[in-house]
Design a protein around this motif. Structure first.
Motif, PDB file in Angstrom:
ATOM      1  N   GLY A  92       0.810  -1.208   0.000  1.00 38.27           N
ATOM      2  CA  GLY A  92       0.000   0.000   0.000  1.00 38.27           C
ATOM      3  C   GLY A  92       0.843   1.257   0.000  1.00 38.27           C
ATOM      4  O   GLY A  92       2.043   1.231   0.259  1.00 38.27           O
ATOM      5  N   PRO A  93       0.180   2.393  -0.317  1.00 40.21           N
ATOM      6  CA  PRO A  93       0.883   3.687  -0.296  1.00 40.21           C
ATOM      7  C   PRO A  93       1.345   3.997   1.124  1.00 40.21           C
ATOM      8  O   PRO A  93       0.688   3.643   2.092  1.00 40.21           O
ATOM      9  N   LYS A  94       2.472   4.699   1.218  1.00 37.57           N
ATOM     10  CA  LYS A  94       3.038   5.011   2.521  1.00 37.57           C
ATOM     11  C   LYS A  94       3.356   6.492   2.604  1.00 37.57           C
ATOM     12  O   LYS A  94       3.692   7.127   1.607  1.00 37.57           O
ATOM     13  N   TRP A  95       3.259   7.028   3.803  1.00 37.77           N
ATOM     14  CA  TRP A  95       3.639   8.407   4.084  1.00 37.77           C
ATOM     15  C   TRP A  95       4.549   8.432   5.299  1.00 37.77           C
ATOM     16  O   TRP A  95       4.347   7.677   6.250  1.00 37.77           O
ATOM     17  N   ALA A  96       5.532   9.321   5.268  1.00 38.44           N
ATOM     18  CA  ALA A  96       6.339   9.587   6.455  1.00 38.44           C
ATOM     19  C   ALA A  96       6.682  11.075   6.418  1.00 38.44           C
ATOM     20  O   ALA A  96       6.932  11.629   5.352  1.00 38.44           O
ATOM     21  N   GLN A  97       6.669  11.696   7.582  1.00 38.25           N
ATOM     22  CA  GLN A  97       6.966  13.131   7.639  1.00 38.25           C
ATOM     23  C   GLN A  97       7.716  13.431   8.922  1.00 38.25           C
ATOM     24  O   GLN A  97       7.334  12.958   9.992  1.00 38.25           O
ATOM     25  N   LYS A  98       8.800  14.168   8.816  1.00 39.93           N
ATOM     26  CA  LYS A  98       9.520  14.582  10.016  1.00 39.93           C
ATOM     27  C   LYS A  98      10.144  15.944   9.798  1.00 39.93           C
ATOM     28  O   LYS A  98      10.418  16.330   8.649  1.00 39.93           O
ATOM     29  N   THR A  99      10.385  16.663  10.892  1.00 41.28           N
ATOM     30  CA  THR A  99      11.075  17.954  10.828  1.00 41.28           C
ATOM     31  C   THR A  99      12.505  17.748  11.294  1.00 41.28           C
ATOM     32  O   THR A  99      12.739  17.280  12.398  1.00 41.28           O
ATOM     33  N   ILE A 100      13.419  18.069  10.407  1.00 46.10           N
ATOM     34  CA  ILE A 100      14.848  17.951  10.700  1.00 46.10           C
ATOM     35  C   ILE A 100      15.378  19.339  11.039  1.00 46.10           C
ATOM     36  O   ILE A 100      14.977  20.324  10.406  1.00 46.10           O
ATOM     37  N   THR A 101      16.264  19.425  12.028  1.00 47.35           N
ATOM     38  CA  THR A 101      16.909  20.708  12.300  1.00 47.35           C
ATOM     39  C   THR A 101      18.361  20.640  11.869  1.00 47.35           C
ATOM     40  O   THR A 101      19.131  19.809  12.357  1.00 47.35           O
ATOM     41  N   LEU A 102      18.727  21.496  10.922  1.00 48.61           N
ATOM     42  CA  LEU A 102      20.117  21.584  10.474  1.00 48.61           C
ATOM     43  C   LEU A 102      20.861  22.549  11.379  1.00 48.61           C
ATOM     44  O   LEU A 102      20.325  23.603  11.735  1.00 48.61           O
ATOM     45  N   PRO A 103      22.077  22.218  11.759  1.00 48.86           N
ATOM     46  CA  PRO A 103      22.831  23.100  12.646  1.00 48.86           C
ATOM     47  C   PRO A 103      23.158  24.406  11.919  1.00 48.86           C
ATOM     48  O   PRO A 103      23.147  24.453  10.679  1.00 48.86           O
ATOM     49  N   PRO A 104      23.448  25.470  12.676  1.00 48.07           N
ATOM     50  CA  PRO A 104      23.790  26.755  12.063  1.00 48.07           C
ATOM     51  C   PRO A 104      24.975  26.617  11.102  1.00 48.07           C
ATOM     52  O   PRO A 104      25.920  25.880  11.378  1.00 48.07           O
ATOM     53  N   GLN A 105      24.885  27.292   9.976  1.00 46.64           N
ATOM     54  CA  GLN A 105      25.951  27.292   8.969  1.00 46.64           C
ATOM     55  C   GLN A 105      26.350  28.732   8.694  1.00 46.64           C
ATOM     56  O   GLN A 105      25.499  29.620   8.693  1.00 46.64           O
ATOM     57  N   ARG A 106      27.620  28.969   8.386  1.00 46.97           N
ATOM     58  CA  ARG A 106      28.044  30.317   7.994  1.00 46.97           C
ATOM     59  C   ARG A 106      27.352  30.696   6.687  1.00 46.97           C
ATOM     60  O   ARG A 106      26.903  29.837   5.926  1.00 46.97           O
ATOM     61  N   ARG A 107      27.295  31.987   6.411  1.00 45.62           N
ATOM     62  CA  ARG A 107      26.701  32.468   5.172  1.00 45.62           C
ATOM     63  C   ARG A 107      27.395  31.840   3.969  1.00 45.62           C
ATOM     64  O   ARG A 107      28.621  31.761   3.912  1.00 45.62           O
ATOM     65  N   GLY A 108      26.589  31.338   3.024  1.00 43.77           N
ATOM     66  CA  GLY A 108      27.151  30.689   1.837  1.00 43.77           C
ATOM     67  C   GLY A 108      26.338  29.458   1.478  1.00 43.77           C
ATOM     68  O   GLY A 108      25.310  29.161   2.097  1.00 43.77           O
ATOM     69  N   CYS A 109      26.794  28.702   0.472  1.00 44.53           N
ATOM     70  CA  CYS A 109      26.093  27.509  -0.009  1.00 44.53           C
ATOM     71  C   CYS A 109      26.753  26.251   0.551  1.00 44.53           C
ATOM     72  O   CYS A 109      27.981  26.118   0.509  1.00 44.53           O
ATOM     73  N   HIS A 110      25.940  25.342   1.074  1.00 41.03           N
ATOM     74  CA  HIS A 110      26.434  24.162   1.781  1.00 41.03           C
ATOM     75  C   HIS A 110      25.799  22.883   1.247  1.00 41.03           C
ATOM     76  O   HIS A 110      24.575  22.817   1.092  1.00 41.03           O
ATOM     77  N   LEU A 111      26.623  21.878   1.009  1.00 42.98           N
ATOM     78  CA  LEU A 111      26.144  20.585   0.534  1.00 42.98           C
ATOM     79  C   LEU A 111      25.606  19.799   1.731  1.00 42.98           C
ATOM     80  O   LEU A 111      26.362  19.471   2.647  1.00 42.98           O
ATOM     81  N   ILE A 112      24.315  19.515   1.746  1.00 43.32           N
ATOM     82  CA  ILE A 112      23.710  18.870   2.916  1.00 43.32           C
ATOM     83  C   ILE A 112      23.111  17.496   2.619  1.00 43.32           C
ATOM     84  O   ILE A 112      22.396  16.930   3.459  1.00 43.32           O
ATOM     85  N   THR A 113      23.366  16.931   1.442  1.00 41.98           N
ATOM     86  CA  THR A 113      22.788  15.618   1.119  1.00 41.98           C
ATOM     87  C   THR A 113      23.097  14.586   2.199  1.00 41.98           C
ATOM     88  O   THR A 113      22.173  13.893   2.659  1.00 41.98           O
TER      89      THR A 113
END
Lengths: 186, 186, 186
Positions: free
Chosen positions: A44-65
């Motif tokens: 059957g179809p499945k759903w999952a949902q969660k809220t993740i908190t990413l730690p503070p990062q300096r200004r700029g672009c960050h690879l978070i995969t």
């Protein structure tokens, strides 16, 4: 019911050689063997949902995969075919998909954003109470967006070889950033 | 169960005349007649996913709705109500929705992208190993994005009259581009 | 079956204090008590889709969360966990998520868009038949995009405290704008 993995070659247009197309057949849910909860639950179809908190990062672009995948890997593995939706709950940072290899690409993207969005005393903004970096941050957030949807195939995020998920932090003073992840599929 | 198509008119705000709103009632799945596999299969949620390969295109913006629809038309027709997700597996091209009629709009969009993203010897990029068009391509990819979600209604992509799906190729040397298409609905 | 709401604290990286993560456990559908249509109906995946018409707005960025929520509130309340997809059926306006509080942020965003996209006699566009504001409108539409997906949690759109949905009208002469809203979840 079973999901059928078919392979067929499809040529479109000018490409010289046949191109392999991986196809997940149209799958309907749920199973007809409704007296077997395990069988139905698996199909059957499945759903999952969660809220993740990413730690503070300096200004700029960050690879978070890696951070994202680590948080959802267990649920992800339960899906054969589906979609993973990421929603950043902030207006002064953004999410985008871009190169996962050379960090210069992330640096150059930050250079571009700062070049294109005026900041400081010469900037034409009315919204200045929260600091000179704030209005530029709002603009950059709408330029790149705060949501992403990535296909799930065989328990994994199905991105291209060089694709990764970036968090782009647009504020000078780092703060933790929340991402709601919603998985849906079969 | 049956999906009910209701029509009601809803006026919002200042519009002078009533506006027709087409509404798909809240639909639950699956059917209660669980002993009839055909009935349940027809009513239950469905998923389909395939990877399409688009042939190489010259640098610029290209209307690809016909190519996409041709590849998914059969599966699409099986959905009454749902969503079609397109995911471009590349970081130097992008997907967007824009005008499907006048090709000048595509040409002008390319003009804009080249105007706004520096390229060549005067550009401030560190990432230059893959050629002068590469870092600009990454930036344009994040500006427009690599994913789209389009509603499905009555077996068709439910876009506005003048809307089409564009592949924006940002590299000088054309390469084939893969798009993962995921359909989900009832 | 029942959806389990679990709370666990997860620390990631450098944040000094534990961060509360709200987690919706992986939920499978449908219920095994298939002889009870009410139970199954309550637990199974649901879809709802409607086309909303927003009244004409002057050129600029407009906070439309209340308008959207008013139109879908009833259907929304029926979902525990899901996704709300908004699709603007136009190529000369856009949808974005940004600040819901200070209207200066919307004004400054319009200032930015007009600054970055050339308009008028000095603009380099070929597509000029529909007026000097038209080609810039197409470009802005692709920059911000015409689609949004927002998570649904416990019957509500699950956005951050300061986030709102904006309609960005890019044409000088206001027209009504259609948005297809598709809700999916359990």
């Amino acid at each position: 019911m079973q999901m059928q993995m078919l392979q067929s070659s499809v040529s479109l247009g000018l490409s010289a050689s046949p191109v392999r197309v991986v196809k997940c057949s149209l799958v309907r849910a749920p199973s007809t063997t409704v007296n077997d909860p395990n069988s139905m639950a698996a199909a059957g179809p499945k759903w999952a949902q969660k809220t993740i908190t990413l730690p503070p990062q300096r200004r700029g672009c960050h690879l978070i995969t890696p951070k994202i995948v680590k948080e959802i890997d267990q649920e992800l593995s339960d899906f054969n075919c589906g979609l993973a939706h990421l929603f950043l709950q902030h207006t002064s940072a953004s999410l985008t998909i871009n190169e996962n290899y050379d960090s210069d690409v992330r640096d150059d993207t930050e250079t571009f954003l700062n070049r294109i969005v005026p900041e400081g005393t010469s900037a034409p903004w009315k919204h200045t109470l929260e600091g000179p970096d704030d209005m530029p941050a709002h603009i950059k957030s709408s330029m790149f967006g705060c949501t992403l949807t990535v296909p799930i195939t065989n328990g994994k995020l199905n991105m291209g070889t060089w694709q990764g998920i970036w968090l782009c932090e647009h504020r000078d003073y780092p703060t933790a950033r929340k991402v709601v992840v919603t998985l849906n599929g079969i």
